[in-house]
Design an enzyme around this catalytic site. Structure first.
Site, PDB file in Angstrom:
ATOM      1  N   LYS A  77     -36.348  -0.462  47.532  1.00  0.00           N
ATOM      2  CA  LYS A  77     -35.246  -1.283  48.284  1.00  0.00           C
ATOM      3  C   LYS A  77     -34.182  -0.271  48.905  1.00  0.00           C
ATOM      4  O   LYS A  77     -33.903   0.577  48.437  1.00  0.00           O
ATOM      5  CB  LYS A  77     -34.674  -2.114  47.053  1.00  0.00           C
ATOM      6  CG  LYS A  77     -33.816  -3.142  47.738  1.00  0.00           C
ATOM      7  CD  LYS A  77     -33.416  -4.069  46.496  1.00  0.00           C
ATOM      8  CE  LYS A  77     -32.400  -4.949  47.170  1.00  0.00           C
ATOM      9  NZ  LYS A  77     -31.801  -5.966  45.837  1.00  0.00           N
ATOM     10  N   SER A 152     -32.073 -10.844  46.214  1.00  0.00           N
ATOM     11  CA  SER A 152     -31.800 -10.210  47.612  1.00  0.00           C
ATOM     12  C   SER A 152     -32.918  -8.818  47.845  1.00  0.00           C
ATOM     13  O   SER A 152     -32.910  -8.536  48.889  1.00  0.00           O
ATOM     14  CB  SER A 152     -30.304  -9.221  47.341  1.00  0.00           C
ATOM     15  OG  SER A 152     -30.482  -8.316  46.474  1.00  0.00           O
ATOM     16  N   SER A 176     -31.830 -10.708  41.474  1.00  0.00           N
ATOM     17  CA  SER A 176     -32.412 -10.426  42.858  1.00  0.00           C
ATOM     18  C   SER A 176     -34.138  -9.841  42.675  1.00  0.00           C
ATOM     19  O   SER A 176     -34.379  -9.557  43.817  1.00  0.00           O
ATOM     20  CB  SER A 176     -31.482  -9.457  43.483  1.00  0.00           C
ATOM     21  OG  SER A 176     -30.213 -10.052  43.905  1.00  0.00           O
TER      22      SER A 176
END
Length: 488
Positions: A77, A152, A176
């Protein structure tokens, strides 16, 4: 040659037997990423050059036969620092930030021989639940490109679900990892707070943030957690790793286990088909020998309100450093110091980030602190106590990961409260610092439904045991989206 249908253990056997090399596997993975990227937009940066250098070094040193992750590609990420690879947190503010160090989780993965192939798209600074607030454009759901992938950690989930990569890292502040795992039909775990070091993670809510793994199956997820979990002197909140091998209970039966089903998790606002899926899952656990009983978590209904005060307050503090002077984008139209600060932050941050900074600053301001931030902290304690009461009598808690399946792109962008409420089932887990996993539990309208299992602190072994028992006797994880090559 493609390897996206091979498990990590199958890939390991191919590498050890020299049927393939780490370089060949990395090249195939990079091709998988590129071939699907136009449809998904799941990556911000594809680290082709660095990945092939890493792979060549591993081939020259030889695959470690005792280490199942040696030579395995990994997507990371874009808010997790990677040495020499852009780390933008999907924000204009950090468009050119290239760290000179690895986050501890990444360093641990590299020590195991994993190869970083790229940085995945995300909601800007991890603020968002749909994957749409990224400066680099929205990520698409792997099952239906007109739907959101969740957020997210949108790119990390879509990349695994679509077969771009087998494993990825995300971060979870209020859901997330688990929510995008649910929306994309894969396995995502938010570990106990402190299990994985936050050093090198670009901070959002420091008392809530936790790095965790995505994978297509429960065991592969646990193998990645084995690699990244560690106590770390660079993170004052990291905890000693109490579990030597997170896969150790996988395969054991779950007879006699007590699983709690909170009535609040199946109440108002939960899609009827999602509710039916979870009730069917509860019956399935009973067939496997577990005892499932209804309980109450009375303060969970306040979780979203508490979270958005605490998380936004922590974000307001954490993001002060991005001012155009010390870090990040600097506005070119400023004529004095004040304008540098104001214009850089106004232009460098997206709308959702600015909204949360404003909310947090207000909550911490003189005259409002007691009414908002202090009160939120008190209610957080009540939420923690609710969980403690349930775990005095039960091994795990069962519920949906999200109130619905993935929704249409751009359908909630203009309704922040509705977007926030999509995290109502995951947020309490972060507030209490507990571990939680999302696994595939069925389908509604052709889209995956996620089942969430929550445990007391440091119960990841048990969570994986129960999740694996469900996975092995249902087979939902074997269904793949069209883009992967499976049947939708």
């Amino acid at each position: 040659m493609t390897f996206n249908n091979k498990t990590i253990e199958e890939l390991h056997n191919l590498l050890v037997s020299k049927e393939i090399s780490a370089t060949e596997l990395t090249q195939a993975t990079l091709e998988n990423i590129k071939s699907r990227e136009e449809a998904l937009n799941s990556f911000v940066t594809i680290a082709e050059e660095q990945a092939l250098v890493q792979a060549k070094a591993i081939d020259e040193a030889g695959i470690d036969a005792d280490n199942v992750l040696s030579g395995i590609p990994l997507a990371v990420k874009d808010n997790i620092s990677t040495d020499g690879i852009l780390t933008t947190a999907a924000s204009k503010m950090l468009y050119n930030y290239e760290p000179i160090f690895d986050a501890t989780a990444v360093a641990n993965a590299k020590t195991k021989g994993m190869i970083v192939v790229g940085k995945t798209n995300m909601d800007e600074f991890a603020m968002g639940g749909s994957g749409e607030t990224s400066h680099y454009g929205a990520t698409k759901n792997a099952w239906d490109h007109s739907k959101v992938p969740g957020g997210s950690s949108s790119g990390s989930a879509a990349a695994v679900a679509s077969g771009q990569v087998r494993l990825s890292l995300g971060s979870d502040t209020g859901g997330s990892i688990r929510q995008p795992a649910a929306f994309n039909g894969i396995v995502g775990l938010k570990p106990t707070y402190g299990t994985v070091s936050r050093f090198g993670l670009i901070a959002f809510g420091s008392s809530l943030d936790q790095i965790g793994p995505f994978a297509p199956t429960v065991k592969e997820n646990a193998l990645l957690l084995n690699a990244i979990a560690s106590e770390d002197a660079k993170d004052s909140t990291s905890a000693p790793v109490r579990i030597a091998d997170f896969t150790s209970k996988i395969g054991q039966d779950i007879k006699g286990m007590k699983i709690a089903l909170p009535k609040e998790y199946l109440g108002e606002g939960i899609n009827p088909e999602v509710k039916e899926t979870i009730l069917n899952a509860a019956k399935h656990f009973e067939k496997l020998g577990a005892i499932v009983e209804e309980v109450s978590l009375p303060h969970s209904k306040y979780g979203v309100a508490v979270y958005y005060i605490i998380a936004s307050s922590e974000a307001s503090s954490n993001l002060q450093r991005f001012d155009g002077i010390r870090y990040g984008y600097r506005a070119e139209d400023a004529t004095n110091l004040d304008e540098i600060y104001v214009n850089s932050r106004s232009q460098g941050f997206g709308e959702e980030v600015k909204r949360r900074i404003m909310l947090g600053t207000f909550s911490l301001s003189s005259g409002y602190y007691d009414a908002y931030y202090k009160k939120a902290g008190q209610v957080r304690t009540l939420i923690i106590q609710d969980f403690e009461k349930v775990f005095a009598d039960y091994d795990l808690i069962l519920g949906p990961t999200a109130p619905s399946v993935a929704y249409d792109l751009d359908s909630l962008n203009h309704d922040p409260v509705a977007m926030y409420l999509a995290d109502l089932l995951t947020i309490p887990v972060n507030l209490a610092g507990l571990p939680g996993i999302s696994i595939p539990a069925g389908f509604s309208q052709g889209l995956p439904v996620g089942l969430q299992l929550i445990g007391p602190k440091h119960s990841e072994e048990t969570i994986y045991q129960v999740a694996a028992a469900f996975e092995a006797t249902t087979g939902y994880h074997k269904q793949q989206p069209v883009i992967f090559g499976g049947d939708n």
